[in-house]
Write a protein that holds these residues in place. Structure first.
Motif, mmCIF file in Angstrom:
data_model
loop_
_atom_site.group_PDB
_atom_site.id
_atom_site.type_symbol
_atom_site.label_atom_id
_atom_site.label_comp_id
_atom_site.label_asym_id
_atom_site.label_seq_id
_atom_site.Cartn_x
_atom_site.Cartn_y
_atom_site.Cartn_z
ATOM 1 N N GLY A 51 0.808 -1.210 0.000
ATOM 2 C CA GLY A 51 0.000 0.000 0.000
ATOM 3 C C GLY A 51 0.842 1.259 0.000
ATOM 4 O O GLY A 51 0.340 2.357 0.271
ATOM 5 N N GLN A 52 2.122 1.136 -0.350
ATOM 6 C CA GLN A 52 3.052 2.259 -0.332
ATOM 7 C C GLN A 52 3.426 2.663 -1.758
ATOM 8 O O GLN A 52 3.674 1.808 -2.599
ATOM 9 C CB GLN A 52 4.329 1.886 0.437
ATOM 10 C CG GLN A 52 4.076 1.475 1.880
ATOM 11 C CD GLN A 52 5.278 0.772 2.507
ATOM 12 O OE1 GLN A 52 6.178 0.319 1.823
ATOM 13 N NE2 GLN A 52 5.271 0.689 3.828
ATOM 14 N N ASP A 53 3.463 3.961 -2.028
ATOM 15 C CA ASP A 53 3.895 4.438 -3.343
ATOM 16 C C ASP A 53 5.349 4.067 -3.594
ATOM 17 O O ASP A 53 5.729 3.741 -4.725
ATOM 18 C CB ASP A 53 3.707 5.946 -3.445
ATOM 19 C CG ASP A 53 2.245 6.349 -3.459
ATOM 20 O OD1 ASP A 53 1.410 5.519 -3.871
ATOM 21 O OD2 ASP A 53 1.940 7.489 -3.054
ATOM 22 N N ILE A 54 6.157 4.176 -2.553
ATOM 23 C CA ILE A 54 7.546 3.725 -2.611
ATOM 24 C C ILE A 54 7.667 2.583 -1.608
ATOM 25 O O ILE A 54 7.849 2.796 -0.411
ATOM 26 C CB ILE A 54 8.538 4.854 -2.284
ATOM 27 C CG1 ILE A 54 8.379 5.991 -3.299
ATOM 28 C CG2 ILE A 54 9.984 4.330 -2.289
ATOM 29 C CD1 ILE A 54 9.282 7.179 -3.047
ATOM 30 N N PRO A 55 7.503 1.352 -2.069
ATOM 31 C CA PRO A 55 7.452 0.222 -1.122
ATOM 32 C C PRO A 55 8.783 -0.007 -0.419
ATOM 33 O O PRO A 55 9.856 0.233 -0.986
ATOM 34 C CB PRO A 55 7.089 -0.963 -2.020
ATOM 35 C CG PRO A 55 7.503 -0.555 -3.388
ATOM 36 C CD PRO A 55 7.328 0.934 -3.459
ATOM 37 N N HIS A 56 8.669 -0.477 0.807
ATOM 38 C CA HIS A 56 9.859 -0.762 1.611
ATOM 39 C C HIS A 56 10.054 -2.271 1.719
ATOM 40 O O HIS A 56 9.121 -3.007 2.039
ATOM 41 C CB HIS A 56 9.724 -0.180 3.013
ATOM 42 C CG HIS A 56 10.904 -0.463 3.887
ATOM 43 N ND1 HIS A 56 12.110 0.160 3.721
ATOM 44 C CD2 HIS A 56 11.073 -1.344 4.902
ATOM 45 C CE1 HIS A 56 12.965 -0.304 4.602
ATOM 46 N NE2 HIS A 56 12.369 -1.220 5.331
ATOM 47 N N VAL A 57 11.266 -2.718 1.430
ATOM 48 C CA VAL A 57 11.648 -4.127 1.545
ATOM 49 C C VAL A 57 12.662 -4.251 2.672
ATOM 50 O O VAL A 57 13.697 -3.577 2.667
ATOM 51 C CB VAL A 57 12.244 -4.648 0.222
ATOM 52 C CG1 VAL A 57 12.806 -6.056 0.391
ATOM 53 C CG2 VAL A 57 11.193 -4.613 -0.874
ATOM 54 N N ASP A 58 12.359 -5.108 3.642
ATOM 55 C CA ASP A 58 13.274 -5.289 4.767
ATOM 56 C C ASP A 58 14.482 -6.135 4.384
ATOM 57 O O ASP A 58 15.592 -5.896 4.869
ATOM 58 C CB ASP A 58 12.530 -5.947 5.938
ATOM 59 C CG ASP A 58 11.422 -5.065 6.470
ATOM 60 O OD1 ASP A 58 11.713 -4.206 7.322
ATOM 61 O OD2 ASP A 58 10.279 -5.211 6.016
ATOM 62 N N HIS A 80 15.300 1.967 -11.252
ATOM 63 C CA HIS A 80 14.149 2.231 -10.381
ATOM 64 C C HIS A 80 14.553 2.375 -8.914
ATOM 65 O O HIS A 80 13.710 2.195 -8.037
ATOM 66 C CB HIS A 80 13.124 1.083 -10.506
ATOM 67 C CG HIS A 80 12.688 0.797 -11.908
ATOM 68 N ND1 HIS A 80 11.825 1.616 -12.599
ATOM 69 C CD2 HIS A 80 13.002 -0.227 -12.749
ATOM 70 C CE1 HIS A 80 11.606 1.110 -13.807
ATOM 71 N NE2 HIS A 80 12.319 -0.004 -13.922
ATOM 72 N N TRP A 81 15.812 2.686 -8.650
ATOM 73 C CA TRP A 81 16.298 2.682 -7.270
ATOM 74 C C TRP A 81 15.633 3.768 -6.424
ATOM 75 O O TRP A 81 15.632 3.698 -5.202
ATOM 76 C CB TRP A 81 17.817 2.835 -7.271
ATOM 77 C CG TRP A 81 18.543 2.264 -6.089
ATOM 78 C CD1 TRP A 81 19.575 2.852 -5.407
ATOM 79 C CD2 TRP A 81 18.353 0.990 -5.442
ATOM 80 N NE1 TRP A 81 20.033 2.028 -4.400
ATOM 81 C CE2 TRP A 81 19.298 0.877 -4.400
ATOM 82 C CE3 TRP A 81 17.468 -0.068 -5.655
ATOM 83 C CZ2 TRP A 81 19.386 -0.241 -3.565
ATOM 84 C CZ3 TRP A 81 17.553 -1.184 -4.826
ATOM 85 C CH2 TRP A 81 18.496 -1.246 -3.800
ATOM 86 N N ASP A 82 15.060 4.761 -7.094
ATOM 87 C CA ASP A 82 14.343 5.822 -6.382
ATOM 88 C C ASP A 82 12.886 5.453 -6.121
ATOM 89 O O ASP A 82 12.151 6.224 -5.499
ATOM 90 C CB ASP A 82 14.404 7.133 -7.164
ATOM 91 C CG ASP A 82 13.800 7.018 -8.560
ATOM 92 O OD1 ASP A 82 13.703 5.877 -9.074
ATOM 93 O OD2 ASP A 82 13.416 8.060 -9.131
ATOM 94 N N LYS A 83 12.459 4.264 -6.585
ATOM 95 C CA LYS A 83 11.064 3.852 -6.446
ATOM 96 C C LYS A 83 10.882 2.770 -5.393
ATOM 97 O O LYS A 83 9.803 2.170 -5.274
ATOM 98 C CB LYS A 83 10.535 3.352 -7.786
ATOM 99 C CG LYS A 83 10.588 4.395 -8.893
ATOM 100 C CD LYS A 83 10.183 3.807 -10.226
ATOM 101 C CE LYS A 83 10.343 4.823 -11.344
ATOM 102 N NZ LYS A 83 10.078 4.227 -12.677
ATOM 103 N N ILE A 84 11.932 2.523 -4.601
ATOM 104 C CA ILE A 84 11.895 1.458 -3.624
ATOM 105 C C ILE A 84 12.927 1.752 -2.541
ATOM 106 O O ILE A 84 13.916 2.464 -2.796
ATOM 107 C CB ILE A 84 12.206 0.088 -4.299
ATOM 108 C CG1 ILE A 84 11.982 -1.079 -3.341
ATOM 109 C CG2 ILE A 84 13.606 0.066 -4.881
ATOM 110 C CD1 ILE A 84 12.108 -2.448 -4.011
ATOM 111 N N THR A 85 12.683 1.272 -1.332
ATOM 112 C CA THR A 85 13.717 1.315 -0.298
ATOM 113 C C THR A 85 13.969 -0.112 0.180
ATOM 114 O O THR A 85 13.034 -0.909 0.310
ATOM 115 C CB THR A 85 13.315 2.206 0.888
ATOM 116 O OG1 THR A 85 12.108 1.703 1.482
ATOM 117 C CG2 THR A 85 13.098 3.647 0.428
ATOM 118 N N VAL A 86 15.235 -0.423 0.411
ATOM 119 C CA VAL A 86 15.643 -1.762 0.825
ATOM 120 C C VAL A 86 16.584 -1.631 2.011
ATOM 121 O O VAL A 86 17.565 -0.889 1.956
ATOM 122 C CB VAL A 86 16.358 -2.500 -0.332
ATOM 123 C CG1 VAL A 86 16.805 -3.886 0.131
ATOM 124 C CG2 VAL A 86 15.458 -2.595 -1.554
#
Length: 274
Positions: A51-58, A80-86
């Motif tokens: 449900g996140q525009d920029i999804p977070h992956v643990d 796409h590195w700006d479209k996700i956080t890891v």
């Protein structure tokens, strides 16, 4: 979110491994990811699931360095590195020199991966056998990491094999482990129940992976098949079971073991709530 396994469909119609796993305490784990063409699909699923525009992956975990396992991540990092956080990237790959012994350009994906490394080097964790990790409610035990003494089927036999416990279930991820790696793991855990799992991701897309005695030790109740229809049917264009893949034989092993629950890539994205 719930404790759920998402086995993602293939955009290209070929074999690949791609999993998203969510926990009831809102953690997200990605395993492998597939080809470059699968990157947009991966990001779409992550947005929808979180449900996140920029999804977070643990945690983004890689089994081994083949194209159909790590190229999606290469595409994400490059475009796409700006479209996700890891938070963390987990892998234990052998050297490019070792991988290149397989020939056929199979070292290309790891070369691209290492070229991208400066962008995510601060997130890297290198697992070794017997390490354990807790990612929210998901408990991960590393059962095996590459042994470069194996002198055949080089990259498949460098798979990192691990067990995940989530929602009271055990899921064994075998990546593309071959017979030789499977034999070593069996010997390592002989006399224990360490390999016993409720779910098993079938080695090497369900063909030419670990042997029947390995699956007997696992004794699963359900199988996860990253297997398109042509591979499931052992059909390279001449009809059912006319090619040299071992998929039909392995299906027979599972029938003999009494496994009745199968989640297969050819049927589209599979969603399993634990």
């Amino acid at each position: 979110m719930k404790n759920t396994i998402y086995q993602l469909n293939s955009v290209t119609g070929t074999q690949m491994n791609s999993y998203i796993i969510t926990t009831a305490d809102d953690h997200v784990i990605v395993i492998d990811g597939g080809f470059r063409q699968d990157a947009e699909n991966m990001l779409t699923y992550l947005r929808d699931i979180t449900g996140q525009d920029i999804p977070h992956v643990d945690a983004w975990i890689f089994s081994h360095a083949h194209l159909d396992h790590i190229s999606c991540f290469n595409e994400v990092v490059e475009k796409h590195w700006d479209k996700i956080t890891v938070d963390h990237v987990y892998y234990n790959f052998p050297s490019i020199q070792y991988c290149s012994r397989e020939g056929r350009g199979y070292d290309r994906a790891i070369e691209e991966f290492q070229a991208n490394l400066p962008r995510f080097a601060d997130k890297v964790l290198t697992p070794y056998g017997f390490d354990t990790y807790d990612i929210g409610e998901a408990h991960i035990e590393i059962l095996y990491t590459p042994n470069c003494e194996i002198q055949c089927n080089f990259v498949n036999n460098s798979t990192m094999v691990f067990m995940m416990t989530l929602g009271g279930k055990k899921i064994l991820f075998l990546g593309d482990a071959g017979e030789e790696e499977g034999d070593r793991i069996l010997a390592l855990y002989a006399g224990t129940d360490k390999l016993k799992a409720d779910y098993v991701q079938m080695a090497h897309h369900g063909q030419n992976g670990v042997k029947k005695d390995f699956y007997e030790a696992v004794a699963p109740t359900a199988c996860l098949w990253c297997t398109p229809k042509w591979l499931w049917d052992n059909d390279a264009g001449l009809g059912y079971n006319t090619h040299g893949w071992k998929t039909i034989e392995v299906q027979g092993w599972m029938e003999e073991l009494g496994v009745k629950e199968h989640y297969i890539l050819m049927n589209g994205t599979q969603i399993i709530e634990l």
